[in-house]
Design an enzyme around this catalytic site. Structure first.
Site, PDB file in Angstrom:
ATOM      1  N   GLU A 308      92.152 119.989  22.006  1.00 15.58           N
ATOM      2  CA  GLU A 308      91.479 120.885  22.688  1.00 15.58           C
ATOM      3  C   GLU A 308      92.455 120.998  23.857  1.00 15.58           C
ATOM      4  OE1 GLU A 308      87.656 120.219  22.127  1.00 15.58           O
ATOM      5  OE2 GLU A 308      87.804 121.119  20.221  1.00 15.58           O
ATOM      6  N   GLU A 545      88.974 121.165  13.759  1.00 14.90           N
ATOM      7  CA  GLU A 545      87.758 120.396  13.916  1.00 14.90           C
ATOM      8  C   GLU A 545      87.107 121.300  13.314  1.00 14.90           C
ATOM      9  OE1 GLU A 545      85.935 118.935  17.526  1.00 14.90           O
ATOM     10  OE2 GLU A 545      88.553 117.422  17.608  1.00 14.90           O
TER      11      GLU A 545
END
Length: 798
Positions: A308, A545
């Site tokens: 991220e 994820e």
């Protein structure tokens, strides 16, 4: 408890059965009383394909199970037999964000002496956990490593004990059929700025005082110190991306040469270099050490550059506001300008944001922060106690008026030297991904996969063209139901936040019932996957994820031990992933999770496994059929589910109903067909021409069918043609299907169910199921009113 015996579940083939042997348990009448099917007297046949390894299983990604290796071809992962592989697994693990000797009370003291040895679990426990994941079919691992774990003691000082530990741990993967890719995990840059990832010395190199970040609001650290569980603290940590510490660090890392050229520091050789060069060189050197440590292991498929990523202040349009559509506003959220003043020790009024509806949050009050006048910058640091951005003339303090002044409003949108507009992806992210890929491939081999993802909640950028990405790249975006994460609640009403943030008409973004949740999640995940295909072409997509909170609905399940809503939400998410025909790694398998502290990081509680509820040691049987491995898990029925692991052809459709245990699967043999020329980004219409797929060396399709649903039940297969062979082996949890021939263009469709069916966990409701009676009543009432009105009007006519 010992494991069940081999293949205790019987198996029935429905279709043409000429020449089949009698059922191993004896012949039956011409009509089966339990299934209602015609005379089916078959015995599982030995597969004829000599390329099929006898000791492997469907979800086995070792060299034995794949025939030698996995590689990328088009949008698919493919094994040495040319079969399309569907990789499913877990993030291992959420506890890797914090060291084993983390102390909530002392943090951030002793940051150079931390150790991550034993994360995610002690080496001696590995057989228990790996056997458990193999039983559950989750054999694809996203293995978390943090920069802090490798290099916490200082630049160039690597923790050899930790590196030895992860090598020993990951070397065990092939014994359990597991494979992994290693991800350099980070959130909000570092634990020392409220997240996880980078070591403390990176912040000190920029000039931050680790003990002076909380008071001026430069970072929210309460969640790292054991908080984040109470309502006032819930969900605050993602706002840290916009706070001074994390935003400054990301800006310096990606674009320090452009936006912070005055900041010079000494590297490990004593040379003075720019802060960007210092940070990026240290990062790449650390990655080279990690790749050298584990890159030669059989179980390591590839590497992911960074979890991220975030652009920091780059492309920030205003010093007075963040983008409400992309940046979370919750609690005290200072603007960039307010952050600068606060960090420099000036008390500043900051808005306070609370949850609301229909907009997620709204500003409800204002409060003056940093009344203690704490400076976030060290006097002995490279900035000499001055704010880095004040040093670069972005803002200044007017001592006469005793107030701050913005001097360069658009500073982070353009190159300060040339005035050229910048793009974070094109100018900074893409070039660095390519540099990193060269480093890890140079330390390992050119065929290693490299994975990358965009900024969270953004679609794959159209600018990510072939010349801007490394070879063998896999796109690895994330997906969460943002509404459930934000509210920590899940029920019959779900919202498509992805659509709303992109201008969707609100009524179209609202869904009702479990069918609605499945449709909602499926649309969002499909959008992410197909955006990847549109931008990157035929390249693999893995959802790196995806997960659900275990503490939904105010943690009600911890008190009642009824996981109804967690089960429904997990099913909706996995059903959506099935529809998109995409692999994934669930967030997360955390042995240290417990009901009270959760994952013990910023109040998160995502792990559906807890060692405190599980058996261990001599109490465990590691066989795939052993239910002893299931202890410690929540919502097993929802995430242990069949899937086509290795397909002798191209997948086109898969659907599973967890309430019955039935599933349908469709695949096509590459070659001429009605839609062979289609070159579409659609998930269910992939290219199927023979030149778009490697030659198949095996006819066998292997489907993972859990012992959990097959044990003590009959498994009924429908749709196989005459001459097709099959075998189901419960001990390997593998349904193998071998057609008589690989006919180019032929579409195979298989329906599989268990008899008796599973006991339903819930009713798949929708709006009309729940409100049809009310709707009919309202319609009747309205029609009655209109008829009465019409009657009155007609009676009044002359």
């Amino acid at each position: 408890m010992h494991s069940r015996t081999n293949s205790e579940a019987s198996f029935i083939l429905v279709g043409s059965e000429s020449g089949r042997d009698a059922d191993r348990r004896g012949s039956k009448d011409s009509t089966d009383a339990e299934t209602g099917q015609a005379d089916v007297k078959s015995k599982p046949l030995k597969l004829q394909d000599t390329n099929q390894p006898s000791q492997s299983f469907a979800h086995d990604w070792s060299t034995v199970g794949t025939g030698g290796k996995l590689y990328v071809h088009g949008r698919h992962f493919v094994d040495a037999h040319g079969r399309v592989c569907n990789l499913r697994g877990v993030n291992l693990s959420g506890n890797c964000k914090t060291p084993t000797n983390h102390d909530h009370d002392d943090f951030p003291a002793n940051h150079a002496d931390v150790t991550f040895v034993g994360r995610p679990f002690p080496l001696e426990e590995a057989p228990d956990h790996f056997a458990r994941l193999r039983r559950w079919g989750l054999t694809f691992i996203r293995f978390l490593v943090t920069w802090e774990a490798v290099e916490h003691a200082g630049p160039g000082i690597y923790d050899t004990d930790y590196l030895s530990y992860i090598r020993n741990l990951l070397s065990l993967l092939p014994q359990y059929g597991l494979t992994a890719f290693v991800v350099l995990h980070q959130d909000v840059w570092s634990r020392y700025s409220g997240g996880s990832g980078a070591p403390a010395w990176t912040l000190e190199a920029v000039g931050f005082d680790l003990h002076g970040l909380e008071e001026p609001g430069a970072a929210w650290l309460r969640g790292i110190k054991g908080g984040g569980h109470i309502e006032d603290e819930r969900g605050l940590w993602p706002c840290g991306y916009q706070k001074l510490a994390a935003a400054t660090m990301a800006t310096c890392f990606w674009a320090g040469d452009m936006f912070a050229p005055k900041l010079k520091v000494k590297n490990t050789d004593g040379e003075e270099v720019s802060i960007q060069t210092f940070l990026q060189t240290a990062f790449l050197n650390m990655w080279q050490v990690v790749a050298n440590t584990v890159g030669d292991l059989e179980g390591i498929l590839g590497f992911e550059i960074m979890n991220e990523p975030h652009r920091g202040y780059v492309e920030l349009c205003s010093m007075h506001a963040f983008d409400y559509n992309t940046d979370l506003h919750l609690g005290h959220v200072p603007t960039a300008f307010q952050s600068f003043m606060l960090g420099a020790g000036h008390p500043t009024a900051v808005g306070f944001w609370t949850r609301s509806f229909p907009m997620p949050t709204r500003r409800t009050s204002t409060k003056v922060l940093n009344t203690a006048r704490q400076n976030a910058w060290r006097d002995d640091g490279p900035t000499k106690g001055i704010c880095l951005w004040e040093m670069h003339g972005v803002w200044g303090w007017d001592s006469r008026k005793d107030e701050g002044v913005v001097l360069r409003e658009s500073y982070f949108t353009k190159d300060p030297m040339t005035g050229r507009k910048v793009d974070w992806y094109e100018d900074f992210f893409y070039p660095f991904v390519n540099r990193w890929a060269e480093v890890v491939r140079g330390a390992t081999s050119p065929d290693k996969l490299v994975l990358a993802e965009p900024i969270p909640n953004e679609f794959c950028p159209a600018s990510w063209t072939a010349d801007r990405r490394p070879p063998n790249m896999v796109y690895a975006p994330h997906w969460y139901d943002l509404n459930a994460l934000f509210t920590k609640a899940f029920g019959d009403f779900t919202v498509n936040v992805q659509g709303l943030s992109r201008g969707m008409f609100p009524l179209k973004a609202f869904y009702w019932g479990h069918q609605g949740a499945r449709d909602n999640f499926a649309l969002q995940i499909r959008n992410i996957v197909e955006a990847g295909y549109r931008s990157l072409g035929e390249k693999p997509v893995i959802i790196g994820e995806c997960g659900i909170p275990m503490d939904l609905n105010k943690g009600e399940a911890f008190k009642t031990d009824r996981w109804h809503w967690q089960t429904r939400m997990m099913d909706a998410m996995l059903t959506a992933l099935d529809r998109s025909l995409v692999g994934f790694t669930l967030w997360n398998y955390n042995p240290d999770n417990d009901d009270h502290t959760g994952d013990d990081w910023n109040g998160e509680n995502f792990s559906w496994f807890s060692r405190r509820r599980a058996l261990s040691g001599v109490w465990l049987d590691h066989a795939q059929t052993s239910p002893t491995l299931d202890n410690g898990a929540r919502i097993l029925r929802a995430f242990v589910r069949p899937y086509a692991a290795k397909t002798a052809g191209i997948p086109r459709h898969f659907s599973y109903e967890m309430n019955t245990g039935a599933f349908e699967y469709e695949w096509v043999v590459p070659g001429p067909s009605a839609d062979a020329g289609a070159q579409s980004p659609s998930v269910d219409r992939p290219p199927v021409t023979a030149d778009a797929h490697p030659a198949l060396k095996s006819k066998v399709t292997e489907i993972y069918v859990p012992s959990m649903i097959a044990h003590d039940r009959k498994v009924v297969v429908e749709g196989l043609a005459s001459g097709d062979h099959y075998e189901y082996d419960e001990s390997r949890q593998t349904l193998s299907i071998e057609p008589a021939a690989l006919t180019p263009g032929h579409v195979h469709r298989v329906s599989v169910r268990v008899v008796p069916p599973l006991k339903p966990e819930f009713f798949v409701n929708n709006f009309w199921d729940d409100f049809s009676g009310h709707a009919v009543a309202v319609i009747v009432l309205v029609l009655s009113f209109l008829v009465a009105l019409l009657w009155v009007r007609m009676s009044e006519m002359p």
